[in-house]
Design a protein around this motif. Structure first.
Motif, PDB file in Angstrom:
ATOM      1  N   GLN A 183       0.812  -1.084   0.043  1.00  0.00           N
ATOM      2  CA  GLN A 183      -0.190   0.050   0.011  1.00  0.00           C
ATOM      3  C   GLN A 183       0.918   1.295   0.035  1.00  0.00           C
ATOM      4  O   GLN A 183       1.945   1.390   0.855  1.00  0.00           O
ATOM      5  CB  GLN A 183      -1.114   0.212   1.347  1.00  0.00           C
TER       6      GLN A 183
ATOM      7  N   HIS B 174      -2.828   4.700  -3.446  1.00  0.00           N
ATOM      8  CA  HIS B 174      -3.904   5.444  -2.936  1.00  0.00           C
ATOM      9  C   HIS B 174      -3.425   6.758  -3.589  1.00  0.00           C
ATOM     10  O   HIS B 174      -2.415   7.369  -3.167  1.00  0.00           O
ATOM     11  CB  HIS B 174      -3.886   5.536  -1.405  1.00  0.00           C
TER      12      HIS B 174
ATOM     13  N   SER C 240      -8.669   3.582  -4.778  1.00  0.00           N
ATOM     14  CA  SER C 240      -8.654   4.667  -3.612  1.00  0.00           C
ATOM     15  C   SER C 240      -8.258   5.919  -4.104  1.00  0.00           C
ATOM     16  O   SER C 240      -7.101   6.161  -4.410  1.00  0.00           O
ATOM     17  CB  SER C 240      -7.993   4.065  -2.448  1.00  0.00           C
TER      18      SER C 240
ATOM     19  N   THR D 149      -8.558  10.054  -3.093  1.00  0.00           N
ATOM     20  CA  THR D 149      -8.969  11.336  -2.230  1.00  0.00           C
ATOM     21  C   THR D 149      -8.715  12.594  -2.821  1.00  0.00           C
ATOM     22  O   THR D 149      -7.573  12.932  -3.235  1.00  0.00           O
ATOM     23  CB  THR D 149      -8.098  11.099  -0.825  1.00  0.00           C
TER      24      THR D 149
END
Length: 314
Positions: A2, A30, A52, A54
């Motif tokens: 990750q 991410h 993912s 953001t």
């Protein structure tokens, strides 16, 4: 593993294509997208079913906005909401139709977005980068300033002191589109200079690369141009993608993603022309200019930006 990659210019154009490819090929990534609040719907579309993502609001024409965005990223990294940071992709860019557009901080907008925003973002986040890390800055072959590289559509760069380039009115006939395009090609030359300087200063294990997507009609880079230029970029010039003279947004975005993901092997400080390491213009290799530019942009972003101060005189 990750990991987190922070990216600007991911909501549309080649950045959107690259972001989709990064998420598809690296499920563990991410992606943190820095973009204006008005881009929220595009970022939401990017996130839907693709991994993912953001969205952190940032106006790249405002140094304070960038600082606030970085503070939020740091808080999320510290709080465990984001996995370790391994990459920064500075893909956002702007081309104005003049050199009279000024940011809230008092800088010329093209220089602010294409140079200062990248520098501040990289300098603030660099201590958080985990090795092996990679920083990719999107540049442009307009910095060559010849017909071969820009088809005569963008004047070549006109270098001046950083203090002058950072201010409105740096080029003759500052109200004209030609002046705006000179500011654009010059800002991309400045970005390459800084890539060389970053490569000398970044810690081992963190690489920095300049990525040139080539001529990519059909994007929104010319959104502030006159109606005829906008029509040509969106409806006429895309036909050039059928020739070696231009790339489609899809192809350019794929190349960008490949560079970010390390599929293109390159030494730190390299200039990557689409999908291969190449040499940038002779003018772009100037250590004295690179050192001077570093000191200036560091002062602009960290040491005050009073337009009447010594730093901005010259």
């Amino acid at each position: 593993m990750q990991s987190t990659i922070v990216m600007t210019g991911a909501s549309r154009g080649i950045g959107r294509v690259a972001a989709e490819r990064i998420l598809a090929e690296r499920p563990g990534v991410h992606l943190v997208v820095l973009a204006r609040a008005s881009s929220q719907s595009q970022v939401a579309e990017l996130a839907a079913g693709r991994g993912s993502v953001t969205h952190i609001t940032a106006d790249l024409e405002s140094l304070d906005s960038i600082r606030l965005a970085v503070h939020e990223i740091e808080a999320r990294l510290d709080g465990g909401e984001l996995p370790p940071l391994i990459g920064i992709v500075a893909n956002a860019g702007i081309q104005y139709t003049n050199v009279l557009t000024e940011t809230p901080d008092g800088f010329e907008s093209t220089f602010a977005v294409n140079v200062l925003a990248n520098h501040l973002l990289i300098r603030l986040l660099e201590p958080r980068l985990r090795a092996p890390g990679r920083i990719v800055i999107t540049v442009s072959d307009t910095h060559f300033g010849d017909f071969k590289h820009n088809l005569g559509m963008v004047p070549g760069p006109v270098w001046q002191t950083p203090a002058r380039l950072a201010r409105v009115g740096a080029h003759p006939r500052p109200e004209t589109t030609a002046a705006g395009r000179i500011a654009y090609s010059t800002s991309k030359l400045a970005a390459i200079h800084l890539v060389h300087e970053y490569a000398r200063r970044l810690p081992a294990g963190v690489d920095v690369l300049a990525f040139n997507p080539g001529f990519v009609p059909g994007t929104d880079l010319a959104r502030d141009a006159d109606p005829f230029s906008r029509f040509a970029m969106r409806r006429v010039l895309p036909a050039l993608t059928l020739t070696p003279l231009a790339n489609s947004p899809k192809t350019a975005g794929r190349h960008l993603a490949d560079v970010v993901l390390g599929k293109v092997e390159a030494a730190t400080g390299s200039y990557i022309d689409r999908d291969r390491v190449a040499r940038s213009s002779d003018e772009s290799y100037n250590r004295e200019r690179e050192a001077e530019l570093w000191v200036a942009v560091d002062q602009f972003t960290f040491g005050g930006n009073d337009r009447d101060g010594d730093v901005l005189k010259g």
